[in-house]
Design an enzyme around this catalytic site. Structure first.
Site, PDB file in Angstrom:
ATOM      1  N   CYS B  86       0.854  -1.326  -0.034  1.00  0.00           N
ATOM      2  CA  CYS B  86      -0.078   0.016  -0.076  1.00  0.00           C
ATOM      3  C   CYS B  86       0.930   1.175   0.020  1.00  0.00           C
ATOM      4  CB  CYS B  86      -0.979  -0.166   1.090  1.00  0.00           C
ATOM      5  SG  CYS B  86      -2.328   0.957   0.891  1.00  0.00           S
ATOM      6  N   HIS B 196      -3.477  -5.647   0.696  1.00  0.00           N
ATOM      7  CA  HIS B 196      -2.886  -6.071   2.003  1.00  0.00           C
ATOM      8  C   HIS B 196      -2.994  -7.532   2.436  1.00  0.00           C
ATOM      9  CE1 HIS B 196      -2.599  -2.031   3.762  1.00  0.00           C
ATOM     10  NE2 HIS B 196      -3.704  -1.441   2.900  1.00  0.00           N
ATOM     11  N   GLU B 198      -1.198  -8.630   4.639  1.00  0.00           N
ATOM     12  CA  GLU B 198      -1.078  -9.131   6.267  1.00  0.00           C
ATOM     13  C   GLU B 198      -2.431  -9.050   6.763  1.00  0.00           C
ATOM     14  OE1 GLU B 198      -0.875  -5.961   4.586  1.00  0.00           O
ATOM     15  OE2 GLU B 198      -0.910  -4.412   6.104  1.00  0.00           O
TER      16      GLU B 198
END
Lengths: 733, 222
Positions: B86, B196, B198
């Site tokens: 990002c 993302h 994660e």
């Protein structure tokens, strides 16, 4: 020195009586600086002078309540040494004048209220009310407010996990932007604002002070008229980058034991933060404005004291701990200045350029602020007779209309502009009954919801406010959470009008009754009055923000159907109450009748039963029934799970399908389990009946036809984007 | 596998990266403050999401000039794996560790939702646990994720199999060129991506399809 004339007193929003009282308290005429200080401290926004007498009636305590109203936010124990800290606050007037900055600084302000107490914010919610969809300003306001909320919250890295959006012409000239922040702290690391002791350094941290937002609190305490646009300079400008640094710096300092007291500078800035800290600590405060970090040149004492520049905090430190604190703020590249000292005089003394420019007893600003017993008229509750409606209307066509109507359509356009998943703990995103956010590193989770149905409150403020609390409680319950406590945001019109004051009193009484019955204490809140433009008040809107606790997030329910062939069960009594329903408004084109009554004993019985099933791991699919009634709720569950439903309960009467009776839930569970659950409900005195089964790709109602899910979804998803792109909207009655 | 997460003022996915790395690799990453001049000796450097320096000037532009990025660039040159997510992707393009730029989303609005991605290159250190063409689901949350580069660069990225993730057809949230969601540098040790991973490592959060990305790195780098 400016001579104080009656004209100047009036411009400061003070009545002649209030000015006389100030003279009595000071034993002299106030100077111009002191007048400014009194005007903000005694404003409705800061002093709660119209509501204080009534707010005292609310239940604010409970076995888990650590801190009730009166501090920056409420604090509730959630076990294992963890505490949840939360509050909701309005930023209505600024958001109407300048929607992006108004909403953004509303978010920033409420976050500061929460992290000033030692909590890391973990979730944001908001309750938004706009005017009629076709009003000339609505699109501009919706897009600005949503972008402002997202712009601030996203940068802070705190997920915005849900909220409410409603449209009604009563908000055409006065929108509502209520933001709620929920944070987590350790119970032994909670910071309060009482500036105890004398001789302790008073420290200013954060952004520099500029000339923005001067008299914001006074503006927020007056009605609007056509000149309101000229008030744009009183709106503050937010900088979420600085706030993010301030958050991290404060939490870093809070990990030490250097802080005695801390308070954010919100409405009325330096003035109200220092007066409140001195007041709560029973001390005096002396400030030297020459030391205040300033963004502009030649600011006067008046301007500095009343500035509402954002992203600032005031702290009282233990003597000698300044260097350690300064190092932390230097690391985060924030201003840090010792601007004063606590004293034992109980006076607020302000020095500027070598002269004392204000010297007032602190209690005069706080305790001695006027409290009004304003006259009020409670109008009689409307008769609970069923409004007339066309019983022959085709049910499925009405369902299609409703599911794509302004108040029931998908809010995806809104929440896709909010970062809902940052912090990687968001277990339920917007679209369900309550948002669910895990307590980081544990299996516990918080359930959060904001609720109120203003059209109910207009028709009957007492029942409507009860309903707002009950619906919030029900939303916590529907995900499997035990409701803990609420924050309230009381948005009303001009309290100097007896009929509006009647709405306020009725609303507060209704909240009190429901919160007592449901053991759901009020731990923080905010009042926003004078929400009127040219004498037209908003619908009474006492927004309720609730927080609940899931002890084990793996035992949780969501609204989405999960299996075809599940039995559908209805919890609660269905009488077919159409008064003030969305059906009556959208399909019959009338807003009339009484709101549905809330039976708080049944509410509790039904909810406790449903929650028990979720906690036992026997139930994973639940939706409460609210706006739009039973068939709308079923359709929402079907759309969320992409599995249809067939209703065979025998009576396809409009009132039963679309009535908004309270205290109800829909459950979906495997057929074998359903039989057992029906038996247990009977034994527990909980009203429960079978509705039908899940499956297929449509919503079918025996005796009323069917509608394909794809078509319902298209209607549900299309209204908001069409509104915002200026496209053609379906006809409104 | 040893890792580090760079923390800029107003990084805000640093903790999310830390949590995922600690849980999946078994070793908590070093958290490296932007004012430091050297990243510890690690196998993987993560540049997390957020609004470094408040997005002032341009997203990632200020961070690209920070002290710590000089060392990140040096280590990337020396072959250390770098993952920019990002805002991290924006910082990598602003640092010229990756080609192209990230423009405002085509509809000018911030977008936050899960998106479906196609793994277009499974022969990288970051993606060997995926198979080519596999669909994964990660959240996006950004206002400036619209990947842009000139035609020649885009052709080259594709010709050299450096487009690692693409938005599935019809699910491009930002208008990026050729549906690009994540790309590699020439040496294939630096990956920048807007979605993302994660936030897609925990079944409670709705998707675990981000885990293989970290597991690929463990396999390659340990």
């Amino acid at each position: 020195m400016t001579v104080i004339t009656p004209e100047i007193v009036r411009e400061h929003g003070l009545s002649p009586d209030e000015y006389d009282r100030i003279k009595q308290l000071l034993n002299r005429e106030p100077n111009f600086v002191e007048l400014g200080v009194f005007s903000v401290m005694w404003s409705e926004h800061c002093s709660y002078k119209s509501t204080r007498a009534h707010l005292r009636k609310l239940p604010t305590t409970g076995p888990l309540v650590i801190q009730g109203p009166g501090e920056n936010a409420g604090v509730v124990d959630i076990g294992d040494g963890d505490a949840v800290i939360f509050k909701m606050e309005s930023h209505n007037h600024p958001s109407f004048i300048e929607p992006y900055q108004g909403a953004a600084t509303g978010v920033g302000g409420i976050m500061r209220d929460v992290f000033t107490m030692g909590a890391r914010p973990v979730a944001m919610m908001n309750a938004l009310r706009f005017g009629a969809p076709d009003h000339a300003k609505t699109r501009h306001l919706v897009s600005g407010v949503v972008a402002g909320i997202g712009g601030y919250g996203n940068c802070m890295g705190v997920p915005t996990v849900g909220g409410e959006v409603n449209f009604h012409p009563s908000y055409n000239g006065n929108i509502l932007v209520n933001a709620m922040c929920v944070g987590l702290a350790r119970t032994d690391k909670i910071f309060l604002s009482a500036a105890k002791g004398s001789g302790n350094p008073v420290v200013y941290v954060g952004s520099k002070t500029g000339r923005d937002g001067i008299h914001g609190a006074t503006m927020a305490s007056a009605e609007f008229n056509e000149d309101s646009e000229e008030k744009r300079p009183t709106v503050q400008v937010g900088d979420p980058f600085t706030e993010k640094l301030l958050l991290e710096a404060c939490l870093e300092l809070m990990a030490t034991d250097a802080i005695i007291a801390i308070q954010d500078m919100g409405a009325a800035g330096l003035t109200s933060s220092s007066a409140e800290m001195g007041d709560k600590g029973g001390s005096g405060i002396e400030l030297n404005l020459d030391r205040v970090p300033q963004r502009e040149e030649n600011m006067t004492a008046y301007e500095m004291l009343l500035s509402e520049s954002q992203e600032r905090m005031l702290m009282v430190l233990k003597p000698g701990r300044e260097p350690e604190a300064e190092r932390i703020f230097a690391k985060w590249e924030l201003d840090f200045a010792v601007i004063g000292v606590t004293t034992d005089t109980k006076r607020l003394v302000i020095k500027h350029k070598g002269a004392v420019v204000a010297d007032m007893p602190i209690t005069a600003l706080s305790d001695e602020a006027p409290v009004y017993q304003r006259p009020f008229e409670r109008k009689a509750a409307p008769k609970a007779t069923q409004p007339a409606f066309d019983a022959a209307r085709p049910v499925m066509a009405s369902l299609l209309r409703l599911i794509g109507s302004p108040d029931l359509c998908s809010r995806r356009w809104v929440w896709e502009q909010y970062d809902t998943t940052v912090m990687a703990d968001t277990v339920q995103v917007p679209g369900g009954d309550a948002a669910v956010v895990r307590v980081h590193g544990s299996n516990k989770a918080l359930a959060i919801s904001c609720d109120v149905t203003p059209r109910y409150c207009k028709a009957d403020p007492f029942e409507g406010a009860k309903q707002a609390v009950a619906e919030c409680w029900r939303n916590m319950t529907a995900v499997g959470a035990t409701p803990l406590a609420v924050t309230d945001n009381l948005n009303f019109g001009n309290p100097q009008r007896p009929e509006i004051m009647g709405e306020i009193v009725g609303g507060i009484d209704g909240i009190g009754e429901a919160c007592r019955a449901l053991s759901f204490p009020v731990v923080s809140g905010n009042c926003s009055l004078y929400n009127e433009t040219n004498g037209e008040p908003i619908l009474p809107t006492p927004a309720i923000g609730g927080v609940g606790l899931l002890k084990d997030v793996r035992r949780m329910a969501t609204v989405a159907f999960k299996r075809a062939g599940d039995a559908l069960l209805l919890v609660g009594d269905t009488k077919g109450h159409l008064g003030q329903s969305i059906y009556l408004r959208e399909i019959e084109g009338r807003e009339e009748g009484a709101p549905p009554p809330v039976d708080l004993a049944a509410e509790k019985r039904n909810g406790d039963f449903v929650r028990g099933l979720i906690e036992q791991g026997r139930l994973d699919t639940v939706h409460d029934i609210s706006d739009g009634g039973l068939l709308v709720a079923i359709t929402e569950m079907a759309m969320a799970g992409s599995i249809g439903a067939e209703l065979t309960f025998g009576d396809a009467a409009i009132a039963l399908l679309f009535g908004e009776d309270q205290g109800r839930y829909i459950l979906a569970l495997p057929a074998s389990e359903a039989a057992r659950v029906l038996g247990e409900a009977k034994a527990a005195g909980v009203s429960m009946s079978s509705l039908g089964v899940t499956g297929g790709d449509r919503i079918a109602v025996k005796g009323a036809g069917d509608a394909p899910l794809a078509k319902l979804r298209a209607a549900h998803e299309s209204w908001f984007p069409a509104l915002m792109s200026g496209g053609e909207l379906p006809p409104v009655n | 596998m040893k890792s580090a997460v760079i923390v800029f003022p107003a990084s805000n996915c640093d903790r999310d990266a830390q949590t995922a790395l600690a849980e999946i690799t078994g070793t908590p990453p070093h958290m490296v403050w932007h004012a430091e001049t050297e990243v510890p000796d690690v196998d993987l450097i993560v540049i997390p999401g957020g609004f470094s320096y408040g997005d002032y000037l341009r997203c990632g532009a200020m961070a690209a000039q920070s002290h710590i990025m000089r060392d990140v660039m040096k280590k990337a040159e020396a072959g250390v794996a770098v993952l920019g997510i990002c805002n991290g992707f924006q910082i990598l393009t602003e640092s010229h560790l990756l080609p192209g730029a990230l423009l405002r989303n085509a509809d000018l609005k911030f977008v936050s939702r899960p998106v479906e991605l196609v793994v277009d290159e499974s022969q990288s250190a970051f993606t060997r646990k995926y198979s080519k063409g596999e669909r994964v689901r990660f959240p996006v949350a950004h206002g400036e994720g619209n990947y842009f580069a000139d035609e020649e660069t885009l052709n080259r990225l594709e010709g050299e199999d450096r487009v690692v993730f693409r938005y599935a057809p019809g699910d491009n949230p930002n208008g990026s060129a050729r549906n690009i969601a994540g790309i590699l540098n020439e040496k294939r040790n630096v990956l920048g991506m807007m979605p993302h991973p994660e936030r897609a490592c925990d079944p409670l959060l709705g998707s675990t399809t981000g885990r293989p990305l970290f597991q690929s790195l463990i396999d390659t780098l340990s």
